[in-house]
Each structure stands twice: as structure tokens, then as C-alpha cells.
Design a protein around this motif. Structure first.
Motif, PDB file in Angstrom:
ATOM      1  N   GLU A   1      23.698  34.379  48.619  1.00 56.49           N
ATOM      2  CA  GLU A   1      24.538  33.623  47.874  1.00 56.49           C
ATOM      3  C   GLU A   1      25.810  34.820  47.285  1.00 56.49           C
ATOM      4  N   TYR A   2      26.918  34.238  47.867  1.00 59.20           N
ATOM      5  CA  TYR A   2      28.370  34.961  47.564  1.00 59.20           C
ATOM      6  C   TYR A   2      29.225  34.024  46.833  1.00 59.20           C
ATOM      7  N   GLY A   3      29.983  34.645  46.033  1.00 56.08           N
ATOM      8  CA  GLY A   3      31.068  33.735  45.414  1.00 56.08           C
ATOM      9  C   GLY A   3      32.284  33.883  46.576  1.00 56.08           C
ATOM     10  N   ASP A   4      32.770  35.167  46.626  1.00 61.83           N
ATOM     11  CA  ASP A   4      33.731  35.657  47.327  1.00 61.83           C
ATOM     12  C   ASP A   4      33.056  36.912  48.176  1.00 61.83           C
ATOM     13  N   ILE A   5      32.616  36.785  49.378  1.00 58.93           N
ATOM     14  CA  ILE A   5      31.819  37.948  50.013  1.00 58.93           C
ATOM     15  C   ILE A   5      32.713  39.230  49.916  1.00 58.93           C
ATOM     16  N   ILE A   6      33.803  39.192  50.177  1.00 57.85           N
ATOM     17  CA  ILE A   6      34.684  40.374  50.010  1.00 57.85           C
ATOM     18  C   ILE A   6      34.574  41.075  48.873  1.00 57.85           C
ATOM     19  N   GLU A   7      35.069  40.226  47.725  1.00 55.32           N
ATOM     20  CA  GLU A   7      35.173  40.670  46.284  1.00 55.32           C
ATOM     21  C   GLU A   7      33.664  41.085  46.087  1.00 55.32           C
ATOM     22  N   ASP A   8      32.663  40.473  46.286  1.00 52.96           N
ATOM     23  CA  ASP A   8      31.361  40.885  46.034  1.00 52.96           C
ATOM     24  C   ASP A   8      31.118  42.203  46.785  1.00 52.96           C
TER      25      ASP A   8
END
Length: 172
Positions: A148-155
Motif C-alpha cells: 500500500e502506497y499513498g504516493d509511491i514516489i513521495e513514500d
């Protein structure tokens, strides 16, 4: 003695040969468990142009069964000392356990390759402490429980920033 300055060569892409000494690797399924076959495979990778040999003693494929540091070290003991003596390129050890990393660095490995990016929850800060103790480079990979990611790059940015903070706090 292996020259780690070669790791700073930016004139070409470096190739890391992977030597899995696990029964359940997704890439080779236990082909290199025998120390002689593992040594021969390492030689084959060198002749094919590997700039680094990465040795892994615990599978990290999806659904893998974790093993203890003692078992991981037991597997490494069958090949790592011989590889360190004979290998002309840097040796990386793929582990996320500080006890295993300490054994590997004491034995003469040159690089730590950590799939948990210095953030393995049961051992907070311990991998970074081992890297700082030996002054070795670390391959910091991203990992997490679940997908689960919110925003994969920001995470992922937050993950790697946290890894950098852990490394800095350990004195790396």
C-alpha cells in the motif's frame, strides 16, 4: 586486497553478479549450495565481467521463509572465507541482519547490501552501526511490509531520507 576505489569509477556501469546460496531463490533455486559449485559460479561471473559479487544466504523472494542469523551465517561460512581470499573484485553480502553483516565484514566482505535500507524494525539502527564500525559502503534498498502506497514516489523519498538520517546518526 580489493581496491574499493573502483566503486567510484563513473566511466562505466558496474555489473553486480549475484551468488545465491539459498534453497529457495526465485532466480536459481538452490543451484549453488555446494561450495565448489558456488566458487565455480563466482568464477564464471568474474569471467563474464562482474565488477562486484553479491552473495546472499537467505531468500528474499515474495513469500520467503525467514531464517535466523545463525543459519544465515552457517550458510555463509561454507563459501565466504574462500571467496574473500580468491576474489579480485569487491564482495557484497546481502543481509538485513546486523549479526550476519558483522560476521561478513569481519570475514572480509567489502559491501553491505540491505534490502531493508537500514530500517529493519526488529533491529533499529544496528545495521548502520555495523556499517559505521567497519567503514564499508552500503547498498540501501527500499522495502516495506505490504504494497500500500499513498504516493509511491513521495513514500520512497521519505523512506530513503529516513535511511540517510539513520546512517548519519550512526556516523556513516
Amino acid at each position: 586486497m580489493t581496491d574499493l576505489q573502483a566503486l567510484h569509477d563513473t566511466t562505466h556501469t558496474m555489473v553486480m553478479g549475484v551468488l545465491n546460496i539459498t534453497e529457495d531463490s526465485s532466480s536459481d533455486g538452490g543451484l549453488w549450495l555446494d561450495p565448489g559449485k558456488a566458487r565455480d559460479h563466482g568464477d564464471d561471473m568474474l569471467h563474464a565481467g562482474a565488477d562486484i559479487i553479491d552473495i546472499g544466504a537467505e531468500s528474499s523472494r515474495p513469500g520467503f521463509t525467514p531464517i535466523s542469523a545463525a543459519e544465515e551465517i552457517s550458510r555463509l561460512e561454507t563459501i565466504l572465507p574462500r571467496l574473500v581470499k580468491a576474489c579480485p573484485v569487491p564482495i557484497s553480502v546481502d543481509t538485513y541482519k546486523a549479526e550476519t553483516a558483522d560476521y561478513a565484514m569481519r570475514t572480509g566482505a567489502h559491501i553491505m547490501n540491505d534490502i531493508w535500507g537500514l530500517q529493519y524494525a526488529p533491529e533499529p539502527g544496528q545495521m548502520a552501526a555495523v556499517a559505521a564500525k567497519y567503514g564499508v559502503p552500503v547498498v540501501v534498498m527500499h522495502n516495506q511490509d505490504g504494497t500500500e502506497y499513498g504516493d509511491i514516489i513521495e513514500d520512497m523519498k521519505r523512506f530513503f531520507i529516513r535511511s540517510a538520517i539513520i546512517a548519519d546518526q550512526a556516523g556513516m
